[in-house]
Design a protein around this motif. Structure first.
Motif, mmCIF file in Angstrom:
data_model
loop_
_atom_site.group_PDB
_atom_site.id
_atom_site.type_symbol
_atom_site.label_atom_id
_atom_site.label_comp_id
_atom_site.label_asym_id
_atom_site.label_seq_id
_atom_site.Cartn_x
_atom_site.Cartn_y
_atom_site.Cartn_z
ATOM 1 N N ALA A 247 0.853 -1.187 0.000
ATOM 2 C CA ALA A 247 0.000 0.000 0.000
ATOM 3 C C ALA A 247 0.884 1.230 0.000
ATOM 4 C CB ALA A 247 -0.918 0.006 1.221
ATOM 5 N N GLY A 248 0.598 2.139 -0.894
ATOM 6 C CA GLY A 248 1.369 3.372 -0.999
ATOM 7 C C GLY A 248 1.440 3.804 -2.448
ATOM 8 N N ASP A 249 1.958 4.980 -2.666
ATOM 9 C CA ASP A 249 2.052 5.530 -4.015
ATOM 10 C C ASP A 249 3.464 5.298 -4.534
ATOM 11 O OD1 ASP A 249 -0.604 6.509 -3.889
ATOM 12 O OD2 ASP A 249 0.090 8.195 -2.689
ATOM 13 N N VAL A 250 3.659 4.123 -5.154
ATOM 14 C CA VAL A 250 4.964 3.729 -5.671
ATOM 15 C C VAL A 250 5.150 4.339 -7.049
ATOM 16 C CG1 VAL A 250 6.440 1.792 -6.296
ATOM 17 C CG2 VAL A 250 4.850 1.567 -4.383
ATOM 18 N N ALA A 251 6.267 5.014 -7.266
ATOM 19 C CA ALA A 251 6.535 5.595 -8.588
ATOM 20 C C ALA A 251 6.728 4.478 -9.598
ATOM 21 C CB ALA A 251 7.774 6.482 -8.536
ATOM 22 N N GLY A 371 -5.699 2.229 14.943
ATOM 23 C CA GLY A 371 -4.274 2.461 15.111
ATOM 24 C C GLY A 371 -3.408 1.627 14.195
ATOM 25 N N LEU A 372 -3.826 1.437 12.940
ATOM 26 C CA LEU A 372 -3.035 0.707 11.968
ATOM 27 C C LEU A 372 -3.119 1.420 10.632
ATOM 28 C CD1 LEU A 372 -5.045 -2.410 10.782
ATOM 29 C CD2 LEU A 372 -6.020 -0.613 12.170
ATOM 30 N N PRO A 373 -2.112 1.281 9.775
ATOM 31 C CA PRO A 373 -2.166 1.935 8.463
ATOM 32 C C PRO A 373 -3.329 1.389 7.646
ATOM 33 C CG PRO A 373 0.062 1.197 8.969
ATOM 34 C CD PRO A 373 -0.838 0.569 9.986
ATOM 35 N N LEU A 374 -4.188 2.255 7.186
ATOM 36 C CA LEU A 374 -5.357 1.856 6.401
ATOM 37 C C LEU A 374 -5.099 2.168 4.933
ATOM 38 C CD1 LEU A 374 -8.224 3.237 8.685
ATOM 39 C CD2 LEU A 374 -7.376 0.894 8.545
ATOM 40 N N PRO A 375 -5.089 1.156 4.052
ATOM 41 C CA PRO A 375 -4.871 1.416 2.632
ATOM 42 C C PRO A 375 -6.047 2.178 2.020
ATOM 43 C CG PRO A 375 -4.560 -0.919 3.158
ATOM 44 C CD PRO A 375 -5.203 -0.281 4.347
ATOM 45 N N ARG A 376 -5.772 2.848 0.929
ATOM 46 C CA ARG A 376 -6.801 3.567 0.190
ATOM 47 C C ARG A 376 -7.917 2.609 -0.217
ATOM 48 N NH1 ARG A 376 -3.821 6.076 -3.670
ATOM 49 N NH2 ARG A 376 -3.699 4.156 -4.852
ATOM 50 N N MET A 397 -14.598 7.439 -0.584
ATOM 51 C CA MET A 397 -13.240 6.915 -0.640
ATOM 52 C C MET A 397 -12.379 7.552 0.446
ATOM 53 S SD MET A 397 -13.128 4.734 -3.162
ATOM 54 C CE MET A 397 -11.338 4.569 -3.351
ATOM 55 N N ILE A 398 -11.437 6.768 0.964
ATOM 56 C CA ILE A 398 -10.386 7.313 1.818
ATOM 57 C C ILE A 398 -9.046 7.079 1.138
ATOM 58 C CG2 ILE A 398 -11.680 6.949 3.939
ATOM 59 C CD1 ILE A 398 -9.812 4.542 4.511
ATOM 60 N N ASP A 399 -8.099 7.939 1.406
ATOM 61 C CA ASP A 399 -6.746 7.767 0.879
ATOM 62 C C ASP A 399 -5.949 6.920 1.873
ATOM 63 O OD1 ASP A 399 -4.561 7.975 -0.752
ATOM 64 O OD2 ASP A 399 -4.494 10.168 -0.754
ATOM 65 N N HIS A 400 -4.706 6.553 1.491
ATOM 66 C CA HIS A 400 -3.836 5.862 2.437
ATOM 67 C C HIS A 400 -3.737 6.704 3.708
ATOM 68 C CE1 HIS A 400 -2.764 3.141 -0.746
ATOM 69 N NE2 HIS A 400 -2.218 4.091 -1.472
#
Length: 492
Positions: A247-251, A371-376, A397-400
């Motif tokens: 999860a994340g915005d990988v180039a 309390g955990l990273p929530l993916p988009r 929608m939610i973002d990362h």
């Protein structure tokens, strides 16, 4: 009715780790990295080998092939990749120079017949227009040049003709002829049998998250369940694969033609009867992203969509807030105006929006059972009615979202709360560079219970401003925004 008055002035490099099962790392940007073992029987020096166990959308220049144990120095001297889907044109090209049968159905009382023809030229063009677009201005020229070679040429009974004389009847095919193929010329420094690791990047694979939120009939304490949905459109089935999700915005560089969690532990931790918790998705930070690992090996068939639960939480507090942003700006009308023109335009900002937004605020913290990273992904809200039935009440929608950040999610417009905004006075003195305008905002609550509305006002005239004679206190939220928090009684 309550009245408010105021006046305003890739990971693309992969280290080899020997694995006994295929492994997938799927990115939520429609690609994945694939790692698999490939049995090789190498002689010292040059070797020719191939594999059909690959995807239809691999990126050939991303291929890494090596010995995970480092016992043999392995070099790729040459690589060929073919992933053309089976078609009449492809089979004609595979039989160029050969003679095959052509079936001609009978017409006008004539019987069906079969003639033999030798394929001089198939007319097949293996490269798609999409692939050719990367050559920019040369695309049209290449198409023109290729169009002259797109007609098949067949020799029938000693005569050459353009076009097929009938429906081609091809020899039987093995299953491998319909699969993508990767061929290599390899150089090994010594003879050895080994399980080499093959790794590459492929398109056609994606994942996304979705969240279902259930609220009771009354109150704002809810249950949250998160799913990941994986979609395999690669042309290959992955059997008993270890699957990880990034999860994340990988180039990721795209061709020009294509431009266009740590799992929350069960709150019960089993139960008083000692039931074990089910295997759970695990999450950890990875580089600048977050990596989620599925707990069990999973088979992901080609053309299959699969869902896996990755988070479940109870007792999550989600405050419901009402926001009234009363100014309505017609972007089509005012989009070409600069700030100097807007500053003195008398009509600007006089249109009113009556809708009051319904928002949900959720603190993504351990204290709030998250309390955990929530993916988009998409968040759907449900509420139980007075009969215990779940009713859909909105989604967005939610973002990362990292842990300890605040989620603010718009779910729709309030039916029983309305707003009205109008300007009651306007004065301007362009020679002395000042402008004074007065607004009246009315809020009406037709609900049977009290509600608080956050009234947002934008100081859009300029950066220098002063509020005169406000009827209610306000909070300056940034340089050009202020917010009033107005409590409304039932039917007020």
């Amino acid at each position: 009715m309550k009245t408010l008055l105021f006046s305003a002035a890739l990971v693309l490099g992969m280290a080899f780790t020997c694995a006994a099962q295929p492994a997938l790392t799927i990115y939520n940007q429609n690609f994945a990295t694939v790692r698999d073992l490939l049995p090789l029987d190498l002689q010292a020096g040059s070797n020719d080998t191939s594999t059909y166990d690959i995807t239809m959308h691999m990126e050939p220049d991303s291929v890494i092939l090596g010995d995970p144990k480092g016992q043999v120095a392995l070099h790729i001297l040459e690589q060929n990749y073919r992933a053309d889907p089976a078609s009449e044109g492809l089979l004609l090209s595979l039989n160029e120079g050969n003679e095959i049968d052509f079936y001609i159905p009978g017409t006008g009382g004539k019987p069906d017949r079969t003639v033999k023809g030798k394929i001089i030229r198939s007319g097949y063009t293996p490269h798609s227009g999409t692939a050719m677009q990367r050559y920019g201005n040369e695309y049209y020229y290449n198409q023109q040049a290729m169009s002259q070679a797109m007609q098949p040429i067949i020799s029938v009974e000693g005569r050459v003709q353009f076009g097929l004389p009938g429906q081609p009847r091809f020899p039987s095919l093995g299953s491998s002829d319909l699969l993508p193929m990767l061929q290599w010329k390899l150089h090994a420094d010594k003879a050895m049998k080994l399980d080499a690791e093959l790794a590459y990047v492929t398109g056609g694979m994606s994942w996304e998250s979705a969240y279902n939120v259930v609220s009771p009939e009354k109150g704002d304490v809810l249950d949250l369940t998160g799913w990941v949905t994986m979609d395999n459109q690669t042309g290959k089935t992955f059997t008993d694969a270890k699957i990880q999700l990034v999860a994340g915005d990988v180039a990721k560089v795209e061709d020009e033609a294509n431009r266009g969690m740590r799992a929350l532990k069960d709150s019960a931790r089993g139960s008083a009867f000692g039931f074990a918790s089910p295997p759970q998705v695990t999450e950890k930070s990875f580089d600048e992203y977050h990596l989620y690992t599925l707990p069990l090996a999973t088979t992901l068939h080609d053309r299959e969509t699969k869902q896996v639960e990755f988070v479940r939480a109870s007792g999550v507090k989600a405050e419901r807030i009402y926001v009234y942003d009363g100014v309505k700006i017609d972007r089509n009308r005012w989009g070409s105006y600069n700030m100097g023109q807007i500053r003195t335009a008398e009509e600007y900002g006089t249109e009113s929006n009556p809708k009051v937004w319904v928002m949900r605020e959720i603190k993504n913290s351990e204290a709030n059972h998250l309390g955990l990273p929530l993916p988009r992904g998409k968040v759907r809200f449900y509420r139980q009615d007075d009969e215990g039935q779940l009713q859909f009440v909105g989604e967005n929608m939610i973002d990362h979202t990292p842990k300890d950040e605040l989620l603010r999610i718009y779910t729709g417009n309030a039916f029983d709360i309305v707003g009205e905004r109008k300007r009651t006075n306007f004065k301007a003195d362009s020679s002395n560079h000042w402008l004074d305008e007065t607004f009246e905002i009315k809020l009406r609550n037709h609900k049977k219970e009290a509600a608080e509305v956050r009234v947002v006002e934008h100081l859009y005239r300029w950066t220098n401003w002063e509020i005169r004679d406000p009827s209610n206190t306000f909070l300056k939220t940034d340089a050009q925004t202020m917010e009033f928090r107005i409590p409304l009684k039932a039917d007020e």
